[in-house]
Design an enzyme around this catalytic site. Structure first.
Site, PDB file in Angstrom:
ATOM      1  N   CYS A 258      -3.574   0.946   2.798  1.00 21.10           N
ATOM      2  CA  CYS A 258      -2.382   1.403   3.525  1.00 21.10           C
ATOM      3  C   CYS A 258      -2.790   2.193   4.774  1.00 21.10           C
ATOM      4  O   CYS A 258      -3.402   3.258   4.682  1.00 21.10           O
ATOM      5  CB  CYS A 258      -1.517   2.274   2.601  1.00 21.10           C
ATOM      6  SG  CYS A 258      -0.106   3.027   3.440  1.00 21.10           S
TER       7      CYS A 258
ATOM      8  N   CYS B 261      -1.308   5.665   4.994  1.00 23.60           N
ATOM      9  CA  CYS B 261      -1.998   6.647   4.146  1.00 23.60           C
ATOM     10  C   CYS B 261      -3.207   7.239   4.863  1.00 23.60           C
ATOM     11  O   CYS B 261      -3.480   8.437   4.755  1.00 23.60           O
ATOM     12  CB  CYS B 261      -2.424   6.002   2.832  1.00 23.60           C
ATOM     13  SG  CYS B 261      -1.050   5.420   1.813  1.00 23.60           S
TER      14      CYS B 261
END
Length: 405
Positions: free
Chosen positions: A26, A29
């Protein structure tokens, strides 16, 4: 002991835990990682009792499933047996403010006039219960437990309220916002929890994507003043003034007309737009808005259904959005973790390729050669009789027999 049960047992021992669920692929993230470290460091320096941690959802899949993790990054605060989802901006200050609000008492007490004024100076919107024990107070505490993730809840006596506040009855529930206050009326407003959920937004404020999506969950019609903050033009200033006037002076008008979900928000770029978050549609004024009457005429046309609805969630629009989201997700995955992404997408493609190759190169059953030594099924002639089978070297055997005779 499995990690899932260990974590649940840990949560029952530690008072408050703030957890951050992430995935290595991600991209959001990776961007959020330094902010999360700053959150933990500042909470520790403040002497907070909140313990901060993070969990890789791709490794601990059972934990992610246990807490219903659907997207990344996901922030949860665990307080006893309760869990609270954070749905605000991914900034250090916003997360710390959320953590301090949710980790403390669900309902705080305002014990003096000075404390009341101090709270009002720090927060743009608060809910206050005034009075003693009652059924309304129980409903208020129940609603506060649900909506503490969004705003603050307090209790106070009549003596600590500002002099400008006039109560029709006690007990009462009031929301202080927009430099004024509004009282809950059970007969006009219905369910208290529903009223709190509706009033937890200021009537006029600068929008962010998180507030916009929360309004979409409430089926709100959202009127936006789209202005250029860096280089404000005369038109931008006029739009802002009109929207602020509309949000304060015409608030009750639109409630009477049934548009209880109309809020007035501010974003960048010069325009005025009304969003219908239920169907992902929007309306634009057909003519230039110069006065408050022009703005009222436009909003009434939206409520009456006369304004042209653009966008929407039809099949074509939904397909375009799905393709865009899929493309954005794939690009972010390859940017964050190229090798892992190649494996994720390459493995199924390779398997499908092998299946196709095996299917195309397989030999059909009709083209197979008979196995040496195998006996073929006899074929009948036109009269239905079995033909005489000639054995190999039969001529040579007959000649040898004649010689012996």
């Amino acid at each position: 002991m499995p990690l899932r049960f260990f974590l649940i047992a840990l949560l029952s021992v530690i008072a408050v835990v703030s957890g951050y669920f992430y995935a290595p692929w991600c991209a959001y993230c990776h961007t959020f990682e330094p902010i999360w470290h700053e959150v933990g460091a500042e909470l520790k320096s403040m002497g907070s009792s909140v313990n901060v941690g993070k969990i890789d959802s791709t490794v601990h899949t059972s934990i992610a499933s246990e807490f219903n993790i659907r997207g990344y990054p996901t922030i949860k605060l665990f307080k006893g047996e309760l869990s609270f989802d954070y749905k605000g901006p991914r900034t250090k200050d916003a997360i710390i403010e959320f953590t301090n609000r949710v980790s403390g008492p669900v309902v705080r007490k305002l014990s003096s006039v000075q404390l009341f004024q101090h709270v009002m100076s720090r927060h743009d919107l608060i809910f206050v219960y005034i009075g003693g024990e009652s059924l309304l107070k129980k409903e208020y505490y129940k609603a506060a437990t649900e909506y503490i993730v969004h705003t603050y809840f307090f209790t106070a006596s009549e003596e600590v309220l500002p002099k400008a506040v006039t109560l029709q009855d006690v007990p009462a529930v009031a929301v202080f916002k927009d430099r004024t206050y509004y009282l809950y009326n059970e007969f006009l407003d219905g369910d208290l929890s529903f009223w709190i959920n509706r009033e937890r937004f200021p009537s006029y404020f600068q929008i962010d994507s998180f507030s916009l999506y929360q309004m979409g969950e409430l089926s709100k019609l959202v009127a936006l003043a789209v202005v250029d903050e860096k280089n404000p033009s005369e038109e931008s200033i006029r739009y802002k003034t009109l929207m602020e006037t509309l949000s304060t002076e015409y608030r009750d008008h639109y409630k009477r007309e049934g548009a209880k979900y109309l809020n007035y928000l501010e974003v960048e770029m010069p325009s005025i737009i009304v969003l219908n978050m239920t169907i992902d549609g929007y309306c634009l004024p057909e003519s230039k808005i110069e006065t408050i009457e022009d703005l009222l005429r436009f909003l009434n046309s939206v409520l009456d259904g006369r304004a042209k609805l653009l966008g929407g969630n039809g099949f074509l629009q939904h397909s375009k959005r799905s393709l865009y989201k899929a493309k954005s997700t794939v690009v972010s995955m390859f940017q964050a973790a190229p090798f892992f992404s190649c494996f994720v997408f390459g493995l199924p493609v390779g398997i499908v390729g092998l299946v196709i190759w095996g299917t195309c190169t397989a030999v059909p059953a009709d083209d197979e050669k008979p196995v040496e030594g195998a006996t073929a099924s006899p074929v009948l002639d036109a009269r239905g009789k079995k033909p005489i089978e000639l054995q190999p070297n039969s001529t040579e055997k007959n000649e040898e027999a004649k010689k012996e005779d």
